[in-house]
Design a protein around this motif. Sequence first.
Motif, PDB file in Angstrom:
ATOM      1  N   GLU A   1      14.675  -1.175  -2.909  1.00 51.22           N
ATOM      2  CA  GLU A   1      14.385  -1.459  -1.496  1.00 51.22           C
ATOM      3  C   GLU A   1      14.213  -0.158  -0.712  1.00 51.22           C
ATOM      4  OE1 GLU A   1      17.157  -3.212   1.960  1.00 51.22           O
ATOM      5  OE2 GLU A   1      16.898  -4.551   0.244  1.00 51.22           O
TER       6      GLU A   1
ATOM      7  N   GLU B   1      10.847   1.484  -1.588  1.00 51.15           N
ATOM      8  CA  GLU B   1       9.643   0.683  -1.420  1.00 51.15           C
ATOM      9  C   GLU B   1       8.661   1.398  -0.500  1.00 51.15           C
ATOM     10  OE1 GLU B   1       8.594  -3.936  -0.373  1.00 51.15           O
ATOM     11  OE2 GLU B   1      10.272  -3.009   0.645  1.00 51.15           O
ATOM     12  N   ASP B   2       7.408   1.454  -0.916  1.00 50.43           N
ATOM     13  CA  ASP B   2       6.365   2.094  -0.129  1.00 50.43           C
ATOM     14  C   ASP B   2       5.898   1.125   0.949  1.00 50.43           C
ATOM     15  OD1 ASP B   2       4.338   3.619   0.895  1.00 50.43           O
ATOM     16  OD2 ASP B   2       3.247   3.837  -0.991  1.00 50.43           O
ATOM     17  N   LYS B   3       6.264   1.412   2.183  1.00 52.10           N
ATOM     18  CA  LYS B   3       5.932   0.525   3.293  1.00 52.10           C
ATOM     19  C   LYS B   3       4.775   1.047   4.122  1.00 52.10           C
ATOM     20  CE  LYS B   3      10.627  -1.026   3.363  1.00 52.10           C
ATOM     21  NZ  LYS B   3      11.934  -0.511   3.589  1.00 52.10           N
ATOM     22  N   ARG B   4       4.090   2.046   3.581  1.00 52.16           N
ATOM     23  CA  ARG B   4       2.943   2.602   4.291  1.00 52.16           C
ATOM     24  C   ARG B   4       1.794   1.593   4.257  1.00 52.16           C
ATOM     25  NH1 ARG B   4       2.906   8.206   1.061  1.00 52.16           N
ATOM     26  NH2 ARG B   4       3.013   6.674  -0.576  1.00 52.16           N
TER      27      ARG B   4
END
Length: 108
Positions: free
Chosen positions: A98, A101-104
């Motif tokens: 979590e 995690e790549d939130k881009r």
Amino acid sequence: MSQPIVINLPHNLGAEEAKRRMQGGIGRLKDHIPGGAADVRSSWEGDRMHLDVRALGQEVTGHIDVMDTKVRLEFTLPAVLALFAGTIEGLLTDKGTELLEDKRPKKG
């Protein structure tokens, strides 16, 4: 007898961003330890974080290596916590994944 836990968490953030996230997330570690009185100490040596967690009369030591495409966690559990190795490993995997995690936004 102590129980080693080794977890490899793949990511695509690059080492610098993964290290920043690990550094920021370590402060929240004690929120996930039962008993509420955990002492979490960490220090960095290059891309390796040394970690010492003390809670409920137990001590867990280990390190986290941050690399370009993965983060490797290695911890040694004391005998009494070895009974919960699977649960601890699952929690570390879930929370670590979590955190990395790549939130881009996706380009395209």
